[in-house]
Design an enzyme around this catalytic site. Structure first.
Site, short mmCIF file in Angstrom:
data_model
loop_
_atom_site.label_atom_id
_atom_site.label_comp_id
_atom_site.label_asym_id
_atom_site.label_seq_id
_atom_site.Cartn_x
_atom_site.Cartn_y
_atom_site.Cartn_z
N ASN A 136 -9.31 1.46 10.05
CA ASN A 136 -8.53 1.14 11.24
C ASN A 136 -9.11 1.82 12.49
O ASN A 136 -9.68 1.18 13.38
CB ASN A 136 -7.07 1.56 11.01
CG ASN A 136 -6.11 1.08 12.09
OD1 ASN A 136 -4.94 0.89 11.83
ND2 ASN A 136 -6.54 0.84 13.32
N THR A 137 -9.00 3.17 12.52
CA THR A 137 -9.34 3.90 13.75
C THR A 137 -10.78 3.64 14.23
O THR A 137 -11.02 3.56 15.43
CB THR A 137 -9.15 5.41 13.51
OG1 THR A 137 -7.86 5.62 12.94
CG2 THR A 137 -9.25 6.20 14.80
N LYS A 165 0.88 -1.17 0.00
CA LYS A 165 0.00 0.00 0.00
C LYS A 165 0.91 1.22 0.00
O LYS A 165 1.66 1.44 0.96
CB LYS A 165 -0.91 0.00 1.23
CG LYS A 165 -1.68 1.30 1.36
CD LYS A 165 -2.57 1.35 2.58
CE LYS A 165 -2.94 2.79 2.87
NZ LYS A 165 -3.81 2.97 4.02
N ALA A 188 -9.66 5.06 4.68
CA ALA A 188 -9.42 6.16 5.63
C ALA A 188 -10.62 7.07 5.86
O ALA A 188 -11.39 7.35 4.95
CB ALA A 188 -8.24 7.03 5.21
N GLY A 189 -10.75 7.49 7.11
CA GLY A 189 -11.79 8.45 7.47
C GLY A 189 -13.14 7.84 7.79
O GLY A 189 -14.10 8.54 8.11
N GLY A 232 -8.07 8.87 10.27
CA GLY A 232 -8.36 9.00 11.70
C GLY A 232 -9.43 10.02 12.04
O GLY A 232 -9.73 10.23 13.21
#
Ligand SMILES: CC(=O)[C@@H](O)[C@H](O)COP(=O)(O)O
EC number: 2.8.1.10
Length: 255
Positions: free
Chosen positions: A205-206, A96, A183-184, A157
Site C-alpha cells: 500500500n504505502t 484479511k 507490508a513493509g 508503512g
C-alpha cells in the site's frame, strides 16, 4: 494463476487502498497496477454515513475482488466481530485477519491472530492472516485452515523491504497454501525479491500511495511482480564463489 480458496486470479499483486492523495490518482494507480484484489479496512469505511465519499464507489467492482481487513483490531474477538460485520454487509467472504499488538511497531499479535483465524475458518470465511515472518506460526496458521498466509516483509508503512529473506523462504518452502508477502515493501526491487524467493503474491500500500508519483510506482510494482515471478519460474543460476567464463573455452588456442 494465484488460487486463494475458491478464487483464482491472474495478477499476483494485492493493493491496499489507504492514504492516496486523491481518488483520481488512486483509480489510475489501481488501473495501471493490473491488480485484481483490493484490500481496505472495514473500520475505516463509512458504512454509517452513505453521504461520505468512498473510494470503492469509484470503481467497477465487477473487475475486482474485495479483501476487507480487520485493521484496528487488537484482539481475536475484535477481529472476528469486524469480519462478521464485513460479511453481513455483503462485501466478500474473504477476510484479511490483521490483529495488531501495539501502535509503535504495528506488528501482528501472533496468539490473537491464530485464535481469530481458527474461529473465522470455522465460520466459513476465506481467511488470509497477516502474520510476522515466523515459519512455525505460518505452519500453525495453515493447520488452522488459513487459505493463504501473509508474512510481513517488515513493519507496515516502514518501506524497509524484506528484513529476513531466510525466514520468508522457509515459510514458502513449507507452504501448502499461497504465501503472500505483506507490508513493509518500499521499492519494486523488494517486490521482485519476494517473488524470486517464490512468494505467490505481494500485498502493498504505502510504497504506492506515498510515492511522489503513485501512478508510475503502481505500474512499476505490477511489472516487478511479473518479472520476479518469471525469474522464479525460470530458475536462477547457482551462486558460485569464483568466476566462471561466460563463453565456452573448449577449442580455444592456448597461448
Ligand atoms: C493495507 C494493508 O492491509 C496494510 O496493513 C498492509 O499491510 C500494507 O502495508 P504497507 O503499507 O507497508 O505496504
Amino acid at each position: 494463476m494465484l488460487q486463494i480458496g475458491p478464487y483464482s486470479f491472474t495478477s499476483r499483486l494485492l493493493l491496499g487502498t489507504g492514504k492516496f492523495p486523491d481518488f483520481a490518482t488512486q483509480r489510475q494507480a489501481v488501473e495501471v497496477s493490473e491488480t485484481e484484489i483490493l484490500t481496505f479496512a472495514v473500520r475505516r469505511m463509512n458504512i454509517y454515513d452513505p453521504a461520505q465519499p468512498n473510494f470503492l464507489e469509484q470503481l467497477d467492482l465487477s473487475r475486482f475482488k474485495l479483501l476487507p481487513n480487520t485493521a484496528g483490531a487488537s484482539t481475536a474477538e475484535e477481529a472476528v466481530r469486524i469480519a462478521r460485520l464485513s460479511k453481513a454487509s455483503g462485501l466478500c467472504d474473504m477476510i484479511k485477519v490483521e490483529v495488531i499488538a501495539d501502535s509503535k511497531t504495528l506488528l501482528p499479535d501472533p496468539i490473537e491472530t491464530l485464535k481469530a483465524t481458527e474461529q473465522l475458518v470455522q465460520e466459513g470465511f476465506i481467511v488470509l492472516p497477516y502474520t510476522n515472518d515466523d515459519p512455525v506460526l505460518a505452519r500453525k496458521l495453515q493447520e488452522a485452515g488459513a487459505h493463504a498466509v501473509m508474512p510481513g516483509a517488515s513493519p507496515i508503512g516502514s518501506g524497509q523491504g524484506i528484513l529476513n529473506p531466510l525466514n520468508i523462504s522457509i515459510i514458502i518452502e513449507e507452504a501448502r497454501v499461497p504465501i503472500i508477502v505483506d507490508a513493509g515493501i518500499g521499492t519494486p526491487s523488494d517486490v521482485a525479491i519476494a517473488m524470486e524467493l517464490g512468494a505467490d503474491g505481494v500485498l502493498l500500500n504505502t510504497a504506492v500511495s506515498g510515492a511522489s508519483d503513485p501512478i508510475k510506482m503502481a505500474e512499476a510494482m505490477g511489472l516487478a511482480v511479473k518479472a520476479g515471478r518469471l525469474g522464479f519460474e525460470a530458475g536462477r543460476i547457482p551462486k558460485k564463489r569464483y568466476a566462471q567464463a561466460s563463453s565456452p573455452v573448449e577449442g580455444m588456442v592456448q597461448s
